[in-house]
Design an enzyme around this catalytic site. Structure first.
Site, short mmCIF file in Angstrom:
data_model
loop_
_atom_site.label_atom_id
_atom_site.label_comp_id
_atom_site.label_asym_id
_atom_site.label_seq_id
_atom_site.Cartn_x
_atom_site.Cartn_y
_atom_site.Cartn_z
N GLU A 207 2.04 0.01 7.52
CA GLU A 207 3.38 -0.24 8.05
C GLU A 207 3.37 -0.25 9.58
O GLU A 207 4.09 -1.01 10.20
CB GLU A 207 4.38 0.80 7.51
CG GLU A 207 4.79 0.55 6.07
CD GLU A 207 3.72 0.92 5.06
OE1 GLU A 207 2.76 1.62 5.43
OE2 GLU A 207 3.83 0.50 3.89
N HIS B 192 11.11 5.97 -3.23
CA HIS B 192 11.65 4.61 -3.15
C HIS B 192 13.16 4.59 -2.97
O HIS B 192 13.74 3.56 -2.68
CB HIS B 192 11.33 3.85 -4.44
CG HIS B 192 9.88 3.89 -4.81
ND1 HIS B 192 9.32 4.91 -5.52
CD2 HIS B 192 8.88 3.03 -4.52
CE1 HIS B 192 8.02 4.68 -5.67
NE2 HIS B 192 7.73 3.55 -5.07
#
Ligand SMILES: Cc1ncc(C[n+]2csc(CCOP(=O)(O)OP(=O)(O)O)c2C)c(N)n1
Length: 688
Positions: A424, A492
């Site tokens: 990321e 999530h």
């Protein structure tokens, strides 16, 4: 290039200039407290000056660090501006907002230096983005100036231990991007020796077997050899040989910074370091073969004069205007209605102004869900703007784990819609470099919590415009799916949008339905600021969120709430997935309420919220994020101050309690605001 071919008088003058500047700051300006934070480059000048002599590509780009000042001075940083920066005077790199040794050089033509950050290792992935943008601009946009240009990532030995370094190394070698890692190994990261940063202290040796990377290793204390090695390293990358890393050793001839007394070095070690001074060694190699002693001395005195003159001019400069300190967090519009454009970064700096779009939705459009809204908007903007690039984990062949990019790679090709490695930091850092190079990157973070490895790049991107007083900006759209779905979990399913509101400089959109998703995403893609676009997982295919496709030019402005219910008894303020539940609660209770869907949180519609609460005199804020220091607290604080005398009841918040999102639907139902709990909250607030 033979040694004789280098402009040695210039090299000597450039090294001496940096050294004279360091001397002045260290021995005069620091004690006088005219400079508060000083980083010497003494010992590092030779290699940087030599590197600069080879950065001749029209679109070369450099990711630099706090010890890169000699390089920047050679690439075009004016001596006077460098000094104005450390002395916190007007007209420096940041108008006193940032430490003086973090600088930047916006450039239309000639080597550009990306805004330097204080964080060690932050320079690497943006430099990768620059390299990828060069390739994209050359191959796809046909920009010939990018053909033979390269990126350079400049850092110290300790910086090779950072996440950013490894992320960058992986990307440039797998993608074969034109980037040179220029590693200056002075043996220390402040006081920690190189052998604690990489086994046995030699990153070049350790990377010798790394696939796809050319590795060179040398010592700045042999200047002529180092010069040949640097030429070879740059030439190899420029000639299409793929990425390379050059490590050069040199002594750091001062403390790490002005405060560092180097007590961790013995007197013997310091003496040996002094003897290795590349500048002194250069003299023995150059004089008299390439330069007379008189010429050498002349260049030294010229450098001293230039620094003295620069100081006199900077002393005459104003201090920065404190009243301006809040400016340039975001793109600004001038009195004439035109954007006060940054000097570099984003598509507008290349003269591309996207059409404004229309706020009028076409009510006849086909009914679509929110994920289709996202995909269709991306599809259209890819088609009309060749500088839009979409990338992230699994967004290419698979079309994204949420299917938001399904079919886009097939339609637009792998240069424009592509998978990335699982990093990321690499995804966002790369986007920063691409934006700086004039593209509109649209990176996807696969799930909300997985933005965490990118936190440093996200935060630094947000403050870029402010730190550089509108010299640089990196407009981009970061798409992040998150929030609960059929179940929750701590990975999530969190929303935690409030973090972006503290990450200064980001616009934040949190649409509750497909129509707003189209409009807000298009506004973001045509905007001039970095934007977080939050895609709620439960809304992607949620039936309530389905709407008529509002059209290819439809835009929703940021900071404008939509009023979904109009009433008199109280005001409900919400956003994202809670809006649907609030609407249902209002309808089932029959309470006469205003329902405001904020749609964007940065900026948020203070005016509409205040006007509604002043009218109804009661307010309930409903959000999915946790309670303590959630965004509801900010709204409540504003209402408490601005509408205090208009309130008939305490401001209420209904949110997730301060627990992470739980997995079991049973547990999730316990903590998420529901139609039932919102209804009860409405009833009790209305009854006060
Ligand atoms: C992410 C981060 N961690 C820690 C620091 C504090 N810090 C500043 S410089 C430095 C050492 C870096 O050494 P190196 O990369 O070898 O470069 P040098 O200073 O020797 O040129 C440290 C630990 C920082 N600025 N950023």
């Amino acid at each position: 290039m033979e040694a004789a071919a280098l402009d040695w008088p210039a090299v000597v003058r450039q090294i001496a200039t940096s050294r004279a500047l360091d001397d002045l700051e260290e021995s005069v300006l620091l004690p006088e407290r005219k400079v508060l934070y000083q980083f010497c480059a003494r010992g590092h000048e030779l290699t940087q000056v030599l590197l600069a002599h080879h950065l001749i590509g029209v679109r070369d780009g450099v990711g630099a660090y706090y010890r890169s000042r000699p390089l920047a001075l050679c690439l075009g940083l004016r001596l006077e501006d460098a000094l104005a920066s450390t002395m916190m005077r007007a007209g420096g790199m940041s108008e006193g907002r940032d430490i003086g040794v973090v600088f930047n050089l916006p450039r239309k033509s000639g080597p550009c230096v990306l805004p330097v950050c204080g964080g060690v290792g932050t320079q690497y992935t943006p430099a990768v983005g620059w390299a990828q943008a060069l390739r994209y601009r050359a191959r796809v946009l046909g920009d010939a100036e990018c053909e033979n240009s390269i990126a350079v990532a400049h850092g110290g030995d300790a910086s090779t231990a950072t996440n950013g370094f490894w992320a960058a190394l992986n990307i440039v070698t797998t993608e074969r991007l034109p980037l040179l890692f220029f590693i200056e190994d002075n043996g220390y990261g402040i006081s920690v020796p190189s052998r604690q940063q990489t086994p046995e202290g030699n990153i070049a040796k350790n990377l010798a077997a790394f696939r796809g990377l050319r590795v060179l290793d040398g010592d700045a204390s042999d200047p002529l050899k180092a010069a040949a090695l640097i030429e070879d390293a740059v030439g190899g990358v420029r000639g299409g040989g793929g990425p390379a890393l050059i490590r050069l050793t040199m002594p750091r001839l001062s403390g790490h910074s002005g405060q560092d007394t180097q007590t961790y070095k013995s007197a013997d070690e310091i003496a040996v370091e002094k003897d290795r001074d590349p500048f002194a060694r250069l003299r023995t190699q150059l004089v008299p073969q390439y330069l007379s002693a008189a010429q050498w001395d002349l260049e030294i005195s010229r450098a001293g004069d230039a620094v003295a003159e620069a100081l006199a001019r900077v002393e005459g400069r104003d201090t920065p205007d404190p009243a301006q300190v809040g400016r340039y967090l975001f793109s600004e519009i001038g009195a004439d209605g035109a954007t006060l454009l940054q000097q570099q970064g984003g598509i507008r700096c290349d003269g591309i102004v996207p059409p404004p779009g229309t706020p009028h939705a076409n009510p006849q459009g086909p009914r679509i869900n929110l994920v289709t809204a996202v995909r269709r908007t991306l599809d259209h903007e890819l088609a009309v703007n060749p500088r839009v690039l979409i990338f992230g984990e699994d967004v290419g062949r698979k079309g994204g784990v949420h299917a938001a990019t399904l079919g886009l790679q097939e339609k637009f090709g792998v240069e424009r819609v592509f998978d990335t490695s699982l990093s990321e930091e690499g995804i966002i850092g790369r986007a920063v470099g691409m934006a700086a190079a004039g593209l509109m990157p649209v990176p996807e973070i696969q799930f909300r919590k997985y933005a965490e490895p990118a936190a440093e790049q996200l935060n630094d991107c947000g403050t870029m415009r402010w730190r550089t007083v509108n010299r640089f900006a990196a407009p981009m759209v970061v798409r992040i799916p998150g929030g609960f779905f059929k179940c929750g979990d701590p990975w999530h399913s969190q929303s935690n949008e409030v973090q972006w509101l503290h990450g200064l400089g980001w616009r934040v959109a949190m649409p509750s339905n497909a129509e707003d998703a189209v409009g807000l995403l298009r506004s973001s893609l045509r905007g001039n600021d970095p934007t977080i676009f939050f895609e709620h997982r439960s809304l992607l295919d949620g039936s309530w969120a389905r709407r008529a496709y509002p059209g290819d030019e439809f835009v929703v402005p940021f900071g404008k709430a939509s009023l979904l219910r109009e009433g008199t008894a109280l005001t409900v303020v919400s956003w994202g997935a809670m809006v649907e539940r609030c609407e249902k609660a209002i309808d089932t209770t029959g309470i006469s309420a205003d329902l405001l869907d904020l749609r964007s949180l940065s900026p948020w519609d203070r005016e509409a919220t205040l006007a509604s609460v002043r009218k109804t005199r009661r307010c309930l804020i409903v959000h999915e994020d946790t309670l303590t220091a959630g965004f509801g607290a900010e709204i409540a604080a504003v209402l408490a101050k601005e509408a205090f005398f208009d309130l008939d009841a305490p401001i209420e918040r209904l949110t997730m309690p301060d627990v992470p999102s739980p997995h079991s639907p049973l547990l999730l139902a316990q903590v998420l605001p529901s139609v039932a709990t919102i209804s009860r909250a409405l009833q009790s607030l209305a009854a006060i």
